[in-house]
Design a protein around this motif. Sequence first.
Motif, PDB file in Angstrom:
ATOM      1  N   HIS A 182       0.834  -1.208   0.000  1.00 60.88           N
ATOM      2  CA  HIS A 182       0.000   0.000   0.000  1.00 60.88           C
ATOM      3  C   HIS A 182       0.865   1.252   0.000  1.00 60.88           C
ATOM      4  N   GLU A 183       1.894   1.282   0.847  1.00 58.77           N
ATOM      5  CA  GLU A 183       2.738   2.476   0.949  1.00 58.77           C
ATOM      6  C   GLU A 183       3.574   2.675  -0.316  1.00 58.77           C
ATOM      7  N   VAL A 184       4.131   1.601  -0.846  1.00 60.50           N
ATOM      8  CA  VAL A 184       4.884   1.699  -2.098  1.00 60.50           C
ATOM      9  C   VAL A 184       3.975   2.209  -3.216  1.00 60.50           C
ATOM     10  N   ALA A 185       2.725   1.750  -3.224  1.00 57.51           N
ATOM     11  CA  ALA A 185       1.774   2.182  -4.254  1.00 57.51           C
ATOM     12  C   ALA A 185       1.544   3.688  -4.205  1.00 57.51           C
ATOM     13  N   HIS A 186       1.500   4.262  -3.011  1.00 59.60           N
ATOM     14  CA  HIS A 186       1.361   5.720  -2.906  1.00 59.60           C
ATOM     15  C   HIS A 186       2.497   6.418  -3.653  1.00 59.60           C
ATOM     16  N   ALA A 187       3.712   5.900  -3.477  1.00 60.38           N
ATOM     17  CA  ALA A 187       4.865   6.509  -4.148  1.00 60.38           C
ATOM     18  C   ALA A 187       4.788   6.301  -5.653  1.00 60.38           C
ATOM     19  N   LEU A 188       4.415   5.106  -6.079  1.00 64.81           N
ATOM     20  CA  LEU A 188       4.353   4.801  -7.506  1.00 64.81           C
ATOM     21  C   LEU A 188       3.334   5.670  -8.228  1.00 64.81           C
ATOM     22  N   ALA A 189       2.231   5.962  -7.560  1.00 57.52           N
ATOM     23  CA  ALA A 189       1.140   6.713  -8.183  1.00 57.52           C
ATOM     24  C   ALA A 189       1.257   8.221  -7.992  1.00 57.52           C
ATOM     25  N   ASP A 190       2.356   8.682  -7.407  1.00 59.28           N
ATOM     26  CA  ASP A 190       2.584  10.127  -7.204  1.00 59.28           C
ATOM     27  C   ASP A 190       1.477  10.778  -6.375  1.00 59.28           C
ATOM     28  N   HIS A 191       0.968  10.061  -5.397  1.00 60.35           N
ATOM     29  CA  HIS A 191      -0.137  10.606  -4.616  1.00 60.35           C
ATOM     30  C   HIS A 191       0.261  11.849  -3.828  1.00 60.35           C
ATOM     31  N   GLY A 192       1.516  11.901  -3.374  1.00 62.20           N
ATOM     32  CA  GLY A 192       1.962  13.083  -2.637  1.00 62.20           C
ATOM     33  C   GLY A 192       1.900  14.330  -3.489  1.00 62.20           C
ATOM     34  N   ALA A 193       2.428  14.256  -4.710  1.00 62.79           N
ATOM     35  CA  ALA A 193       2.397  15.407  -5.617  1.00 62.79           C
ATOM     36  C   ALA A 193       0.973  15.750  -6.021  1.00 62.79           C
ATOM     37  N   GLN A 194       0.124  14.746  -6.154  1.00 62.97           N
ATOM     38  CA  GLN A 194      -1.274  15.014  -6.489  1.00 62.97           C
ATOM     39  C   GLN A 194      -1.979  15.763  -5.357  1.00 62.97           C
ATOM     40  N   ARG A 195      -1.690  15.380  -4.110  1.00 64.91           N
ATOM     41  CA  ARG A 195      -2.289  16.100  -2.984  1.00 64.91           C
ATOM     42  C   ARG A 195      -1.810  17.543  -2.947  1.00 64.91           C
ATOM     43  N   MET A 196      -0.521  17.754  -3.243  1.00 64.17           N
ATOM     44  CA  MET A 196      -0.005  19.117  -3.315  1.00 64.17           C
ATOM     45  C   MET A 196      -0.723  19.903  -4.408  1.00 64.17           C
ATOM     46  N   SER A 197      -0.948  19.276  -5.548  1.00 62.66           N
ATOM     47  CA  SER A 197      -1.612  19.935  -6.675  1.00 62.66           C
ATOM     48  C   SER A 197      -3.043  20.305  -6.309  1.00 62.66           C
ATOM     49  N   ALA A 198      -3.751  19.361  -5.686  1.00 61.44           N
ATOM     50  CA  ALA A 198      -5.139  19.634  -5.288  1.00 61.44           C
ATOM     51  C   ALA A 198      -5.197  20.744  -4.249  1.00 61.44           C
ATOM     52  N   GLY A 199      -4.235  20.744  -3.320  1.00 56.47           N
ATOM     53  CA  GLY A 199      -4.200  21.802  -2.310  1.00 56.47           C
ATOM     54  C   GLY A 199      -3.958  23.171  -2.925  1.00 56.47           C
ATOM     55  N   THR A 200      -3.103  23.201  -3.952  1.00 61.07           N
ATOM     56  CA  THR A 200      -2.852  24.465  -4.643  1.00 61.07           C
ATOM     57  C   THR A 200      -4.115  24.966  -5.332  1.00 61.07           C
ATOM     58  N   LEU A 201      -4.838  24.072  -5.991  1.00 56.46           N
ATOM     59  CA  LEU A 201      -6.086  24.469  -6.645  1.00 56.46           C
ATOM     60  C   LEU A 201      -7.114  24.937  -5.629  1.00 56.46           C
ATOM     61  N   GLN A 202      -7.152  24.282  -4.481  1.00 53.73           N
ATOM     62  CA  GLN A 202      -8.071  24.698  -3.421  1.00 53.73           C
ATOM     63  C   GLN A 202      -7.744  26.122  -2.969  1.00 53.73           C
TER      64      GLN A 202
END
Length: 268
Positions: free
Chosen positions: A134-154
């Motif tokens: 599960h944790e490796v999958a977060h890294a593979l799918a760029d979830h951290g950068a996606q959360r940053m992107s969504a936060g910026t749009l918010q």
Amino acid sequence: MKKLSLTFLVLMAVTACKTNPFTGKSTLNFYPNSQVFPMAFAEYDQFLESNKVVTGTSEAQMITRVGQRIASAAERWLDANGHPGYLNGYQWEYNLVNDETVNAWCMPGGKIVFYTGILPITQNETGVAVVMGHEVAHALADHGAQRMSAGTLQQIGAVAGNVAIKDDETRGLFNQAYGVGSQIGLMLPFSRKHETEADRIGLQIMAIAGYNPDEAAELWRRMKAAGGEAPPEFMSTHPSNDTRISNLTAWAPAAKAEARKFGVTSFK
């Protein structure tokens, strides 16, 4: 100013798409790895310096061993499915930290921490593999950068609203409504989607690594039994335990089928 902000918002959303190789779907991500990874690596090192890292024990060695097997399985899948070089820039690292918190996490670029508090729930190496996948999958799918992107749009949406609304009272009402509405209607569903996605990708790569995906649902049954009162799912960053158990049970046969493509027919 309002038109400029909205135009900028649209342009960012349109031009910031990256395809998730595991799902084939476009994702919202306008932070490149070259920008995100160095920040994540520095923050990870700082965290390790200020926490008690467990080294030399059988448990610490198990965390590293499982992590390496999961990351290797992910690379095998990516290479076989037309994504060689996808992991360029990743620097996998797995550390066990002495802390009673029942948790594990992964930073962009593959920096992973397990807390000792989750080991009674994982119970064994296969349980660790469920969490590690599960944790490796977060890294593979760029979830951290996606959360940053969504936060910026918010944030951009909030700024646009405050610029457009001239009346102080109306602006105050907007900020209240926008804060709650964007959190419950956008950010929390976005987070739950990532968690579900990581569950599914993680199940697949743990199976390719030779770990039994049937054990994923069992781990979440243990997590449910050990946990306290949880908030309603729509108010949480994560799917409910029952949702996860149901999903993981349904996905396990497909994960085994995917593993068979890599010659894996028996599981640990």
